[in-house]
Design a protein around this motif. Structure first.
Motif, PDB file in Angstrom:
ATOM      1  N   GLU A  12       5.185   7.225   1.179  1.00  0.00           N
ATOM      2  CA  GLU A  12       4.254   6.810   2.229  1.00  0.00           C
ATOM      3  C   GLU A  12       4.962   5.816   3.139  1.00  0.00           C
ATOM      4  O   GLU A  12       5.471   4.801   2.669  1.00  0.00           O
ATOM      5  CB  GLU A  12       3.018   6.179   1.566  1.00  0.00           C
ATOM      6  N   VAL A  13       5.009   6.104   4.442  1.00  0.00           N
ATOM      7  CA  VAL A  13       5.698   5.227   5.382  1.00  0.00           C
ATOM      8  C   VAL A  13       4.764   4.196   6.000  1.00  0.00           C
ATOM      9  O   VAL A  13       5.202   3.136   6.450  1.00  0.00           O
ATOM     10  CB  VAL A  13       6.435   6.012   6.493  1.00  0.00           C
ATOM     11  N   GLU A  14       3.486   4.515   6.043  1.00  0.00           N
ATOM     12  CA  GLU A  14       2.429   3.590   6.432  1.00  0.00           C
ATOM     13  C   GLU A  14       1.145   4.174   5.872  1.00  0.00           C
ATOM     14  O   GLU A  14       1.122   5.345   5.491  1.00  0.00           O
ATOM     15  CB  GLU A  14       2.372   3.384   7.948  1.00  0.00           C
ATOM     16  N   PRO A  15       0.090   3.383   5.781  1.00  0.00           N
ATOM     17  CA  PRO A  15      -1.117   3.909   5.133  1.00  0.00           C
ATOM     18  C   PRO A  15      -1.544   5.267   5.711  1.00  0.00           C
ATOM     19  O   PRO A  15      -1.744   5.408   6.909  1.00  0.00           O
ATOM     20  CB  PRO A  15      -2.160   2.817   5.404  1.00  0.00           C
ATOM     21  N   GLY A  16      -1.611   6.261   4.825  1.00  0.00           N
ATOM     22  CA  GLY A  16      -2.057   7.594   5.210  1.00  0.00           C
ATOM     23  C   GLY A  16      -0.984   8.515   5.747  1.00  0.00           C
ATOM     24  O   GLY A  16      -1.214   9.717   5.896  1.00  0.00           O
TER      25      GLY A  16
END
Length: 167
Positions: free
Chosen positions: A66-70
């Motif tokens: 995951e690189v950022e939430p979602g």
């Protein structure tokens, strides 16, 4: 017909086999990397393996992170050369990767796909976002249609074991 289990790599033997197969495919066979392909993403990525049920051998690999939430990525998808017939392993790994991320709150699942694999991904309900070059080779940044990858019941583990093994 051979059968396979697709799962998160959780014990030290599975994780060691996961990294060995990645090194074999991406550093030795494809020569995309010198020595091995381990990078900083492995500190936060979840390794997924395909295991041949008749031999318990790890025959396929992919990682998700995951690189950022979602927003999730899949990468380092590979199959042992002796098991590349029919796309069964690649398809199973992609399905496990995307459904697992979808379970963990994925709103968008992306991957950079080598040019020779783009049509395969398109058949699995992926769409090209843009054409890019990575390691001097053409790739497509692609997005999965999450409607075709329903959430599963996979619990999200703590990453400490993976991070220790990758370094």
């Amino acid at each position: 017909m051979k059968t396979y289990q697709f799962k998160l790599a959780t014990d030290s033997q599975e994780i060691a086999a996961y990294f060995a197969l990645r090194r074999s495919i991406f550093a030795e066979e494809q020569q995309l990397f010198q020595g091995d392909d381990v990078d900083e993403i492995d500190q936060v990525a979840y390794p997924i393996v395909a295991i041949a049920t008749d031999t318990n051998q790890v025959v396929g690999v992919v990682r998700i992170y995951e690189v950022e939430p979602g927003i999730w990525y899949g990468g380092r998808l590979g199959t042992h050369p002796d098991y590349r017939r029919g796309w069964q392993i690649g398809k199973g790994l992609i399905y496990k990767a995307v459904t697992t991320a979808n379970t963990w709150g994925c709103k968008e699942f992306l991957a950079t796909v080598q040019l020779q694999n783009v049509r395969f991904f398109q058949r699995l309900h992926w769409e090209t976002m843009e054409e890019i070059v990575i390691c001097d080779r053409p790739h497509h940044l692609m997005e999965a249609d999450l409607n075709f990858y329903p959430p599963s019941a996979e619990p999200r583990p703590v990453l400490s074991l993976h991070a220790r093994e990758a370094s």
